[in-house]
Design an enzyme around this catalytic site. Structure first.
Site, PDB file in Angstrom:
ATOM      1  N   GLY A  90      -5.785 -66.347  28.774  1.00 29.00           N
ATOM      2  CA  GLY A  90      -4.892 -65.768  27.765  1.00 29.00           C
ATOM      3  C   GLY A  90      -3.700 -66.664  27.562  1.00 29.00           C
ATOM      4  O   GLY A  90      -3.537 -67.676  28.242  1.00 29.00           O
ATOM      5  N   LYS A 113       4.477 -72.718  21.743  1.00 28.72           N
ATOM      6  CA  LYS A 113       3.976 -73.053  23.088  1.00 28.72           C
ATOM      7  C   LYS A 113       5.152 -73.417  23.992  1.00 28.72           C
ATOM      8  O   LYS A 113       5.977 -74.247  23.620  1.00 28.72           O
ATOM      9  CB  LYS A 113       2.999 -74.221  22.975  1.00 28.72           C
ATOM     10  CG  LYS A 113       2.156 -74.471  24.195  1.00 28.72           C
ATOM     11  CD  LYS A 113       0.965 -75.341  23.835  1.00 28.72           C
ATOM     12  CE  LYS A 113       0.178 -75.770  25.067  1.00 28.72           C
ATOM     13  NZ  LYS A 113      -0.961 -76.624  24.713  1.00 28.72           N
ATOM     14  N   ASP A 125       4.953 -70.561  35.097  1.00 28.78           N
ATOM     15  CA  ASP A 125       6.312 -70.217  34.683  1.00 28.78           C
ATOM     16  C   ASP A 125       6.439 -69.956  33.176  1.00 28.78           C
ATOM     17  O   ASP A 125       7.525 -69.662  32.682  1.00 28.78           O
ATOM     18  CB  ASP A 125       7.302 -71.321  35.111  1.00 28.78           C
ATOM     19  CG  ASP A 125       6.950 -72.676  34.509  1.00 28.78           C
ATOM     20  OD1 ASP A 125       6.005 -72.750  33.686  1.00 28.78           O
ATOM     21  OD2 ASP A 125       7.608 -73.666  34.868  1.00 28.78           O
ATOM     22  N   GLY A 126       5.337 -70.142  32.465  1.00 28.53           N
ATOM     23  CA  GLY A 126       5.384 -69.872  31.018  1.00 28.53           C
ATOM     24  C   GLY A 126       6.028 -70.974  30.202  1.00 28.53           C
ATOM     25  O   GLY A 126       6.192 -70.852  28.994  1.00 28.53           O
ATOM     26  N   ARG A 176       2.938 -74.810  17.045  1.00 26.40           N
ATOM     27  CA  ARG A 176       1.598 -75.226  16.620  1.00 26.40           C
ATOM     28  C   ARG A 176       1.156 -74.396  15.421  1.00 26.40           C
ATOM     29  O   ARG A 176       1.419 -73.192  15.364  1.00 26.40           O
ATOM     30  CB  ARG A 176       0.638 -75.033  17.792  1.00 26.40           C
ATOM     31  CG  ARG A 176      -0.790 -75.404  17.484  1.00 26.40           C
ATOM     32  CD  ARG A 176      -1.607 -75.549  18.749  1.00 26.40           C
ATOM     33  NE  ARG A 176      -1.730 -74.279  19.453  1.00 26.40           N
ATOM     34  CZ  ARG A 176      -2.184 -74.177  20.708  1.00 26.40           C
ATOM     35  NH1 ARG A 176      -2.499 -75.254  21.395  1.00 26.40           N
ATOM     36  NH2 ARG A 176      -2.281 -73.000  21.284  1.00 26.40           N
ATOM     37  N   ASP A 252     -12.136 -72.142  26.702  1.00 25.26           N
ATOM     38  CA  ASP A 252     -10.889 -71.522  26.213  1.00 25.26           C
ATOM     39  C   ASP A 252     -10.081 -72.522  25.384  1.00 25.26           C
ATOM     40  O   ASP A 252      -9.102 -72.131  24.746  1.00 25.26           O
ATOM     41  CB  ASP A 252     -10.045 -70.994  27.380  1.00 25.26           C
ATOM     42  CG  ASP A 252      -9.773 -72.052  28.428  1.00 25.26           C
ATOM     43  OD1 ASP A 252     -10.734 -72.524  29.046  1.00 25.26           O
ATOM     44  OD2 ASP A 252      -8.601 -72.436  28.602  1.00 25.26           O
ATOM     45  N   ASN A 253     -10.485 -73.770  25.401  1.00 27.26           N
ATOM     46  CA  ASN A 253      -9.778 -74.768  24.579  1.00 27.26           C
ATOM     47  C   ASN A 253     -10.590 -75.168  23.357  1.00 27.26           C
ATOM     48  O   ASN A 253     -10.269 -76.158  22.693  1.00 27.26           O
ATOM     49  CB  ASN A 253      -9.462 -76.011  25.418  1.00 27.26           C
ATOM     50  CG  ASN A 253      -8.444 -75.710  26.512  1.00 27.26           C
ATOM     51  OD1 ASN A 253      -7.686 -74.753  26.409  1.00 27.26           O
ATOM     52  ND2 ASN A 253      -8.423 -76.514  27.554  1.00 27.26           N
TER      53      ASN A 253
HETATM   54  P1  AMP Z   1      -4.497 -75.158  29.651  1.00 23.55           P
HETATM   55  O1  AMP Z   1      -5.013 -75.980  30.775  1.00 23.55           O
HETATM   56  O2  AMP Z   1      -3.164 -75.613  29.112  1.00 23.55           O
HETATM   57  O3  AMP Z   1      -5.503 -74.969  28.566  1.00 23.55           O
HETATM   58  O4  AMP Z   1      -4.200 -73.717  30.237  1.00 23.55           O
HETATM   59  C1  AMP Z   1      -5.149 -72.902  30.896  1.00 23.55           C
HETATM   60  C2  AMP Z   1      -4.549 -71.535  31.127  1.00 23.55           C
HETATM   61  O5  AMP Z   1      -3.389 -71.601  31.959  1.00 23.55           O
HETATM   62  C3  AMP Z   1      -4.089 -70.827  29.848  1.00 23.55           C
HETATM   63  O6  AMP Z   1      -4.329 -69.458  30.016  1.00 23.55           O
HETATM   64  C4  AMP Z   1      -2.610 -71.149  29.811  1.00 23.55           C
HETATM   65  O7  AMP Z   1      -1.889 -70.215  29.067  1.00 23.55           O
HETATM   66  C5  AMP Z   1      -2.255 -71.088  31.295  1.00 23.55           C
HETATM   67  N1  AMP Z   1      -1.078 -71.925  31.611  1.00 23.55           N
HETATM   68  C6  AMP Z   1      -1.007 -73.261  31.636  1.00 23.55           C
HETATM   69  N2  AMP Z   1       0.225 -73.671  31.983  1.00 23.55           N
HETATM   70  C7  AMP Z   1       0.964 -72.556  32.195  1.00 23.55           C
HETATM   71  C8  AMP Z   1       2.318 -72.299  32.587  1.00 23.55           C
HETATM   72  N3  AMP Z   1       3.167 -73.291  32.824  1.00 23.55           N
HETATM   73  N4  AMP Z   1       2.698 -71.024  32.687  1.00 23.55           N
HETATM   74  C9  AMP Z   1       1.836 -70.019  32.455  1.00 23.55           C
HETATM   75  N5  AMP Z   1       0.578 -70.181  32.102  1.00 23.55           N
HETATM   76  C10 AMP Z   1       0.120 -71.425  31.957  1.00 23.55           C
HETATM   77 MG    MG Z   2      -5.771 -73.998  27.022  1.00 26.36          MG
END
Ligand code: AMP
Ligand code: MG
Length: 487
Positions: A90, A113, A125-126, A176, A252-253
């Site tokens: 998510g 983002k 940490d979001g 984005r 998911d990507n």
């Molecule tokens: P990604 O590798 O960027 O595609 O992220 C995979 C998952 O991890 C997704 O659900 C992202 O929203 C979550 N995510 C990645 N980095 C963070 C972060 N710094 N804080 C919270 N969620 C993250």
């Molecule tokens: Mg992703």
């Protein structure tokens, strides 16, 4: 041209309700400031490019201000990561602020983002750091300029907010844009959590809003899946033809629209290397450059599994079977054009493969080779390029086949051939070291380099005066940069 407060919202995804997303407000950045904006992306929202310089722009896209009509939501999805299923992912650090439609009637998702924690943040940490936000911004806009379908990026907003990665960095946000942020993983989420009603609602939503022409077909969902297969085959053909390595092709990507999506440790090839792995946590090379082709099909079959409630297994299998031939046709077509060919011959595939093998063995710069091949008459170009090859005899043999092939191809003038080749062979690509230079300057508060690089990459096929330094092979330090996956 619109001012910022004149955007028109129509939040169609938010209206699907709480089973699909959760209302979350952005967590503001401290001292938000404009790092870079894309006038071309602003035009998609009919925004006057001058508004990027106003303080309210940085406040809106730094999460400090919100339009009254925006409905920020964190979307829920799941997905296969490196081949294994993760039941809940998510938007962990991004929010769908809302959907805006422009004067042409197109809808654009505004997705922020780095906007702070959500129910899907897990241990994160979001946040997003400046470095990764700049990389996503540059890549989105550069891919688009190359003609590779991609999500777009409106701007990067920097801040003084501290964010911890391997060391302390600064938080940033990237805005984005895409016609939809729905991923393969959305379908997988409702399939594996056994929520058939929501699954049907999601499928209907995507069909109605994004594949309306498929509704006229006898089996609308099958037609939609076929279209998704076709778009993915074409997108990945373009990645391979231009040397783009995504790095994290988890489901998911993968966008339901067949656009390049979610940029992490991506890279463009400098030297041609079929086995190149841009993601340093990808120890097995699952997402290596050449593996992107079969992985594209693997991902589509994961989506197909999630669509079994709507489409028969036989029809799904048959449609999946279209992927590879479609990919090959698109790829060969592009490579022919990159070689300056306008006609098709049976042995063209072999001509391409032989060239790539020679380039691989000698570590030839993938982008510059094709550009230079179009600079001069074929016979002259190959004599200049042969110095880059260790196996001179091998290259000479290829060059002989190539010049003969060009001679058979047609009788347009050298100038026409040159123009045609330069229109498909970029001079400027987003090399990792160029991005790194821009990031280093931006981290010390100088945004001029990221802005200049963005501008150069927005016209990749056009030679630009005084920009020779962007069309060079990387210096030694820039050849094998380790791009941190923590972003
Ligand atoms: P990604 O590798 O960027 O595609 O992220 C995979 C998952 O991890 C997704 O659900 C992202 O929203 C979550 N995510 C990645 N980095 C963070 C972060 N710094 N804080 C919270 N969620 C993250
Ligand atoms: Mg992703």
């Amino acid at each position: 041209m619109k001012a910022l407060d004149e955007l028109t919202f129509d939040n169609r995804f938010a209206r699907l309700g709480d089973a699909f997303s959760t209302h979350v407000l952005p967590e503001p950045l401290d001292e938000p400031r404009l790092v870079v904006a894309s006038p071309a992306a602003m035009a998609l929202l009919d925004l006057d490019p001058a508004v990027a310089e106003t303080p309210v722009f940085a406040e809106l896209f730094g999460g400090r201000k919100l339009w009254a009509e925006a409905e920020p939501r964190a979307m829920v999805y799941s997905g296969h990561q490196f081949g294994g299923y993760t039941p809940q992912l998510g938007d962990g650090r991004g929010l769908l602020l809302g959907e805006v439609y422009n004067a042409a009637g197109e809808h654009w998702d505004l997705h922020l983002k780095g906007a702070g924690q959500t129910p899907y943040s897990r241990m994160g940490d979001g946040r997003a750091v400046l470095r990764s936000s700049i990389r996503e911004f540059l890549a989105s806009e550069a891919l688009h300029a190359l003609g590779i379908p991609s999500s777009r990026a409106l701007c990067v907003i920097g801040s003084s907010t501290p964010v911890w990665r391997e060391k302390q960095e600064r938080g940033a946000m990237v805005l984005r844009l895409a016609n939809s942020h729905i991923r393969f993983g959305h379908f997988e989420y409702f399939y594996y959590t056994k929520k058939p009603e929501q699954q049907a609602e999601l499928a209907e939503h995507v069909l109605k809003l994004h594949y309306p022409e498929c509704r006229e077909q006898p089996e609308p969902y099958l037609a939609m899946f076929r279209e998704i297969v076709e778009r993915n085959a074409e997108m990945i053909a373009k990645w391979q033809a231009y040397g783009f390595c995504h790095g994290v092709m988890n489901t998911d990507n993968m966008s339901i629209l067949g656009i390049t999506f979610d940029f992490g440790p991506f890279a463009f090839l400098d030297d041609f290397d079929a086995h190149f792995i841009c993601n340093h946590s990808d120890h097995d090379g699952r997402y290596s450059f050449s593996n992107q082709v079969p992985i594209g099909q693997w991902n589509l079959s994961a989506l197909a599994q999630a669509l079994t409630p709507f489409i028969s297994v036989d029809a799904l299998k048959e449609t999946l079977g279209l992927y590879l031939p479609l990919y090959q046709a698109h790829y060969l077509d592009l490579m022919r054009r990159r070689l300056g060919l306008t006609t098709a011959e049976d042995d063209d595939q072999k001509l391409v493969e032989r060239l790539l093998k020679l380039m691989q063995n000698s570590g030839v710069d993938y982008t510059l080779f094709f550009r230079r091949l179009g600079d001069e008459p074929a016979a002259l170009a190959v004599t200049r390029l042969r110095d880059d090859f260790v196996d001179r005899a091998g290259f000479d043999a290829w060059a002989e086949l190539y010049t003969a092939r060009i001679a058979r191809d047609g009788d347009d003038t050298e100038a026409q051939r040159r123009a045609r080749m330069h229109a498909v062979n970029p001079l400027y690509i987003l090399r990792n070291y160029l991005a790194q230079n821009a990031i280093t300057a931006a981290e010390s508060g100088d945004y001029s380099e990221v802005r200049r690089l963005h501008e150069v990459l927005s016209k990749p096929f056009e030679e630009q005066a005084g920009m020779e330094q962007y069309a060079q092979r990387p210096p030694d330090w820039g050849k094998h940069l380790e791009i941190s996956c923590s972003s």
